[in-house]
Design an enzyme around this catalytic site. Structure first.
Site: not given
Length: 360
Positions: A22-23, A166-168
């Site tokens: 999810e990053d 994980i995403d920003k």
């Protein structure tokens, strides 16, 4: 590739580590070789030892176990036998760059810490790892400062540190390894899908079923390399991905759901939910930052704009994380409530729905 480059790449960068997916990161190519037409069948670990003589067979096997060695675009194990014209690539979970990670005094919300690991509640807006355009001000820089007095922790050694990402603009839980042994053992758990991860998300539309399963390979969108796309499981394109979801609350035009990851792929939840017609609320990359459901009234449009301002990011929060402690073997489970912007968004919708005086 120069000898020093190979040595730095293999001896420092190959670790048992899974990308959370999810990053928004994915894997980056660091080495490629094409087997010649006279290549005899040979295990890929032995094949790579011949091309990367400055590393050990054990490290190559660790890389394969982590899914970092690909043959013709697919991850393969150490016992894969290389044949003529096979394209063998070494992919790592970070782009190549020369910048060293420097400690920066950035506040951290530490949920748990011991000698082996740290569990952090990452705030939305904080980039996890340095990369193009974000070489400073990241979670890794913050960890370097927090652990600056720990003699054995080197923030520039990929053998320690992030196990997943994980995403920003996604908030929530991450585990960080403080020792190579901890990272290796945690990485194997992520690779074998034995960890427990649940997310909360607000999505556009009234999700029809209370529970569901989404299956579809995920790969780069051929029309937009900044996005991921879903392909049929039997297409041979991308990596298999499975997301389970459960409805938590309905608001008519949007739905609060819980997502459980069976696999971890880049933008998995965001891509899968868009694929079934329910993009995440205010997810600009996947079209969720527009009015996708509801009325055409000016009042409603004003309400949505206000919601976007309250939570100016995709409405996604990594709420729970569970794994087996790499040293003690104890089952560890952590949970953190969504941050203020996410909660404020949900409260806004609850108020809106109550004002409609309808049952959803």
């Amino acid at each position: 590739m120069k000898k020093d480059d190979k040595d730095d790449l293999i001896e420092k960068n190959i670790v048992v580590d899974d990308v959370d997916e999810e990053d928004g990161g994915g894997l980056y190519e660091h080495f490629r070789v094409v087997a010649d037409k006279g290549q005899q069948l040979l295990r890929v670990d032995k094949f790579l030892m011949a091309h990367l003589p400055d590393t050990s067979r054990n490290r190559i096997q660790q890389a394969a176990k982590a899914g970092f060695i690909h043959i013709n675009g697919r991850p393969e194990k150490s016992n894969y036998r290389v044949k003529p014209h096979d394209v063998v690539t070494l992919l790592l979970d970070r782009p190549r760059y020369e910048n060293l990670i420097e400690p920066e005094n950035i506040p951290l919300d530490i949920v748990y810490e011991d000698e082996a690991l740290i569990v952090v509640n990452k705030s939305a807006g904080l980039v996890v790892h340095p990369g193009f355009g974000n070489y400073t001000g990241t979670l890794v820089n913050a960890l370097a400062y927090h652990l600056k007095d720990v003699a054995d922790y080197d923030p520039n050694d990929p053998g320690v540190g992030l196990v997943h990402r994980i995403d920003k603009d996604t908030s929530g839980l991450l585990v960080i390894a403080k020792t190579p042994d901890a990272k290796s053992k945690l990485g194997v758990q992520f690779f074998n899908k034995t960890t427990r991860r649940r997310y909360e998300a607000l999505v556009w539309g009234n999700v029809k079923t209370d529970e569901g399963r989404i299956e579809g390979n995920i790969a780069r969108d051929p029309h937009d390399r900044l996005q991921m796309a879903v392909f049929a499981p039997d297409s041979g394109i991308g990596k298999p991905a499975v997301t389970h979801y459960k409805v938590l609350k309905r608001f008519g035009y949007v739905t609060l759901i819980e997502c459980q990851l069976e696999t971890g792929r880049t933008h998995q939840i965001r891509t899968h939910m868009r694929h079934i017609g329910h993009p995440l609320f205010n997810d600009a990359r996947y079209g969720g930052d527009k009015v996708l459901r509801g009325t055409t009234s000016g009042a409603y449009n004003s309400f949505i704009r206000n919601c976007f301002e309250i939570c100016p990011r995709q409405a996604l929060h990594a709420r729970t994380l569970g794994f087996k402690h790499p040293t003690t073997g104890e089952e560890m489970d952590f949970s953190v409530l969504p941050p203020q912007d996410f909660n404020g968004l949900i409260e806004k919708w609850e108020t809106y729905v109550s004002g409609l005086n309808v049952k959803l």
